[in-house]
Design a protein around this motif. Structure first.
Motif, PDB file in Angstrom:
ATOM      1  N   GLY A  15       0.814  -1.211   0.000  1.00  0.00           N
ATOM      2  CA  GLY A  15       0.000   0.000   0.000  1.00  0.00           C
ATOM      3  C   GLY A  15       0.849   1.263   0.000  1.00  0.00           C
ATOM      4  O   GLY A  15       0.549   2.227  -0.715  1.00  0.00           O
ATOM      5  N   VAL A  16       1.916   1.262   0.799  1.00  0.00           N
ATOM      6  CA  VAL A  16       2.797   2.431   0.849  1.00  0.00           C
ATOM      7  C   VAL A  16       3.501   2.612  -0.489  1.00  0.00           C
ATOM      8  O   VAL A  16       3.634   3.738  -0.988  1.00  0.00           O
ATOM      9  CB  VAL A  16       3.808   2.325   2.011  1.00  0.00           C
ATOM     10  N   LEU A  17       3.923   1.517  -1.107  1.00  0.00           N
ATOM     11  CA  LEU A  17       4.582   1.611  -2.410  1.00  0.00           C
ATOM     12  C   LEU A  17       3.630   2.161  -3.473  1.00  0.00           C
ATOM     13  O   LEU A  17       4.018   3.009  -4.281  1.00  0.00           O
ATOM     14  CB  LEU A  17       5.129   0.248  -2.838  1.00  0.00           C
ATOM     15  N   HIS A  18       2.381   1.735  -3.456  1.00  0.00           N
ATOM     16  CA  HIS A  18       1.399   2.278  -4.409  1.00  0.00           C
ATOM     17  C   HIS A  18       1.240   3.784  -4.214  1.00  0.00           C
ATOM     18  O   HIS A  18       1.180   4.538  -5.192  1.00  0.00           O
ATOM     19  CB  HIS A  18       0.041   1.594  -4.261  1.00  0.00           C
ATOM     20  N   LEU A  19       1.179   4.221  -2.959  1.00  0.00           N
ATOM     21  CA  LEU A  19       1.043   5.652  -2.688  1.00  0.00           C
ATOM     22  C   LEU A  19       2.293   6.407  -3.140  1.00  0.00           C
ATOM     23  O   LEU A  19       2.185   7.480  -3.746  1.00  0.00           O
ATOM     24  CB  LEU A  19       0.775   5.888  -1.206  1.00  0.00           C
ATOM     25  N   ALA A  20       3.461   5.858  -2.893  1.00  0.00           N
ATOM     26  CA  ALA A  20       4.708   6.506  -3.323  1.00  0.00           C
ATOM     27  C   ALA A  20       4.760   6.636  -4.841  1.00  0.00           C
ATOM     28  O   ALA A  20       5.154   7.683  -5.366  1.00  0.00           O
ATOM     29  CB  ALA A  20       5.923   5.741  -2.798  1.00  0.00           C
ATOM     30  N   HIS A  21       4.356   5.591  -5.548  1.00  0.00           N
ATOM     31  CA  HIS A  21       4.321   5.659  -7.020  1.00  0.00           C
ATOM     32  C   HIS A  21       3.330   6.716  -7.496  1.00  0.00           C
ATOM     33  O   HIS A  21       3.628   7.505  -8.399  1.00  0.00           O
ATOM     34  CB  HIS A  21       3.957   4.298  -7.627  1.00  0.00           C
ATOM     35  N   ALA A  22       2.139   6.725  -6.889  1.00  0.00           N
ATOM     36  CA  ALA A  22       1.113   7.697  -7.292  1.00  0.00           C
ATOM     37  C   ALA A  22       1.589   9.119  -7.031  1.00  0.00           C
ATOM     38  O   ALA A  22       1.415  10.010  -7.878  1.00  0.00           O
ATOM     39  CB  ALA A  22      -0.195   7.422  -6.540  1.00  0.00           C
TER      40      ALA A  22
END
Length: 150
Positions: A15-22
């Motif tokens: 979830g944190v990685l998805h937010l960082a990418h976004a």
């Protein structure tokens, strides 16, 4: 408040990685904020950012074990003079990135927003004139449901 960490509430490492990418996609598309990356950036920028945020939000200490310290993070953001407009827009990008990943829980969003706004306008903006003034012993902050943990 809650019996899980922010890291867990956002979906753990994934979830944190998805937010960082976004967030990274948002800032790279913003003409003002993208300027901060015009000198280049690490090829694993979003992975490292996710490790940092994850550690701040109660996850594993991956960032400090593999990549660096709070002092190294603050140094990356120092010595560039004041940049309030860039900061404001980076915060807006973070808010929109939470939309992009479908983060709907208003409490989680609010706490993460407060963290990002604090980090952007305080710790990352503490040394606008000089990298050399950043202390070498800064510790990665911890942010929980009640904000900055002391």
């Amino acid at each position: 408040m809650r019996d899980i960490t922010l890291f867990e509430a956002i979906g753990g490492a994934e979830g944190v990685l998805h937010l960082a990418h976004a967030w990274h996609q948002r800032v790279m598309a913003d003409e003002i904020v993208a300027h901060a990356f015009s000198h280049g950036f690490h090829p694993q920028h979003t992975e490292r950012l996710a490790a940092y945020w994850g550690e701040v939000w109660g996850g594993p200490t991956t960032y400090s074990q593999r990549y660096g310290s709070e002092s190294s993070v603050v140094r990356m953001h120092s010595g560039n003079g004041p940049h309030e407009e860039m900061d404001r827009r980076a915060i807006e990008c973070f808010d929109r990135a939470m939309d992009d990943v479908g983060l709907a829980d208003a409490v989680v969003r609010g706490v993460l927003y407060e963290y990002f706004a604090w980090a952007t306008t305080n710790s990352m903006a503490s040394y606008p004139e000089s990298v050399e003034k950043v202390p070498s012993d800064l510790r990665i902050p911890r942010w929980g449901w009640e904000g900055l943990q002391r």
